[in-house]
Design a protein around this motif. Structure first.
Motif, PDB file in Angstrom:
ATOM      1  N   SER A 198     -65.367  39.206  -5.361  1.00 49.57           N
ATOM      2  CA  SER A 198     -66.215  39.788  -6.415  1.00 49.57           C
ATOM      3  C   SER A 198     -65.502  40.885  -7.204  1.00 49.57           C
ATOM      4  CB  SER A 198     -67.522  40.336  -5.827  1.00 49.57           C
ATOM      5  OG  SER A 198     -68.302  39.283  -5.308  1.00 49.57           O
ATOM      6  N   GLY A 228     -79.308  35.430  -7.622  1.00 49.57           N
ATOM      7  CA  GLY A 228     -78.179  35.290  -6.709  1.00 49.57           C
ATOM      8  C   GLY A 228     -78.623  34.748  -5.365  1.00 49.57           C
ATOM      9  N   ASP A 260     -74.136  39.315 -15.524  1.00 50.73           N
ATOM     10  CA  ASP A 260     -74.999  40.459 -15.244  1.00 50.73           C
ATOM     11  C   ASP A 260     -75.567  40.310 -13.838  1.00 50.73           C
ATOM     12  OD1 ASP A 260     -74.659  41.551 -17.790  1.00 50.73           O
ATOM     13  OD2 ASP A 260     -76.299  40.344 -18.624  1.00 50.73           O
ATOM     14  N   GLN A 261     -75.709  41.416 -13.149  1.00 49.17           N
ATOM     15  CA  GLN A 261     -76.203  41.358 -11.778  1.00 49.17           C
ATOM     16  C   GLN A 261     -77.669  40.946 -11.756  1.00 49.17           C
ATOM     17  OE1 GLN A 261     -75.901  45.000  -9.526  1.00 49.17           O
ATOM     18  NE2 GLN A 261     -75.803  43.887  -7.597  1.00 49.17           N
ATOM     19  N   ASP A 262     -77.994  39.991 -10.908  1.00 52.01           N
ATOM     20  CA  ASP A 262     -79.372  39.537 -10.738  1.00 52.01           C
ATOM     21  C   ASP A 262     -79.540  39.133  -9.274  1.00 52.01           C
ATOM     22  OD1 ASP A 262     -81.816  38.054 -10.648  1.00 52.01           O
ATOM     23  OD2 ASP A 262     -81.670  37.722 -12.810  1.00 52.01           O
ATOM     24  N   THR A 263     -80.050  40.058  -8.483  1.00 55.58           N
ATOM     25  CA  THR A 263     -80.165  39.843  -7.041  1.00 55.58           C
ATOM     26  C   THR A 263     -81.043  38.643  -6.720  1.00 55.58           C
ATOM     27  OG1 THR A 263     -79.848  42.200  -6.599  1.00 55.58           O
ATOM     28  CG2 THR A 263     -80.878  40.886  -4.862  1.00 55.58           C
ATOM     29  N   HIS A 307     -75.358  37.705  -7.653  1.00 56.96           N
ATOM     30  CA  HIS A 307     -75.784  38.766  -6.737  1.00 56.96           C
ATOM     31  C   HIS A 307     -74.913  40.015  -6.882  1.00 56.96           C
ATOM     32  CE1 HIS A 307     -75.924  40.999  -2.896  1.00 56.96           C
ATOM     33  NE2 HIS A 307     -77.211  40.699  -2.939  1.00 56.96           N
ATOM     34  N   ASP A 308     -73.597  39.805  -7.039  1.00 56.61           N
ATOM     35  CA  ASP A 308     -72.670  40.939  -7.081  1.00 56.61           C
ATOM     36  C   ASP A 308     -72.420  41.460  -8.490  1.00 56.61           C
ATOM     37  OD1 ASP A 308     -72.532  40.561  -4.366  1.00 56.61           O
ATOM     38  OD2 ASP A 308     -70.559  39.604  -4.392  1.00 56.61           O
ATOM     39  N   GLY A 309     -72.909  40.723  -9.502  1.00 60.18           N
ATOM     40  CA  GLY A 309     -72.663  41.147 -10.872  1.00 60.18           C
ATOM     41  C   GLY A 309     -71.216  40.974 -11.282  1.00 60.18           C
TER      42      GLY A 309
END
Length: 207
Positions: A102, A149, A143-146, A137-139
């Motif tokens: 990541s 992810g 873009d980060q999106d848990t 998940h890690d962006g």
């Protein structure tokens, strides 16, 4: 490359854990460069497609992935498939993988590889579902999106993708879903033949 993400996210917004949008061709070859389609990675991937299960033809496909990693062509995808087909993790390859770690490392991830991940994740392919889930998940690159992810990691984990099960366990631990995190960790350890005793959700990370 982030501009590609809205197309994928919109198409998965209404998906359940059990379903994916139907894609008639996986992948559509004209969307990729000639160099990518002539790569050892692509030859290895095509070899896997002749099997009745995702790993059935791994013995025949592995030499292609090893060659691609050594030539540093389609390195990221080749590394993830090399790990997918191996009984034990290839530490040197995974430690050099931008997707796995990541963070942008020497090889990075090129346009063909990124588009491949997006396309194949929608074709119910566990390796690419793992890669996309980890990136979301890690962006990393995206873009980060848990939530999304975890969704893609879950799809791969349900297909017995070991790294996805470890990553899903970590992700669930991060949102305080300790019971489910422990279940996935236990399942991943069972698949790798490793004992759960003394192991924590983050202790599998390769060094």
């Amino acid at each position: 490359m982030k501009w590609l993400l809205p197309l994928l996210i919109a198409s998965t917004a209404s998906c359940s854990d059990e379903t994916l949008p139907l894609v008639t061709e996986c992948p559509t070859e004209q969307n990729y460069s000639t160099a990518f389609l002539n790569s050892d990675f692509y030859q290895g991937w095509k070899t896997l497609q002749h099997g009745a299960s995702p790993r059935q033809n791994c013995d025949m496909a592995l030499p292609y992935f090893v060659t691609a990693v050594n030539k540093e062509t389609a390195f990221e995808l080749s590394t993830l498939y090399l790990d997918f087909c191996n009984d034990t993790p290839d530490l040197n390859a995974l430690n050099a993988s931008s997707i796995y770690q990541s963070e942008k490392l020497t090889h990075g991830i090129d346009y063909d590889e990124f588009k491949w991940v997006l396309d194949l994740a929608l074709c119910n392919s566990p390796v690419e579902q793992y890669a996309l889930g980890k990136m979301l998940h890690d962006g990393f690159i995206t873009d980060q999106d848990t939530e999304k992810g975890i969704y893609f990691l879950s799809l791969a984990a349900h297909q017995n993708h070991i790294q996805a099960q470890f990553a899903l366990s970590d992700a669930l631990e991060g949102i305080n879903e300790e019971v489910m995190a422990a279940l996935w960790l236990n399942n991943a350890n069972s698949l790798t033949g490793q004992a759960l005793v003394g192991r924590t959700p983050n202790s599998h990370k390769l060094k």
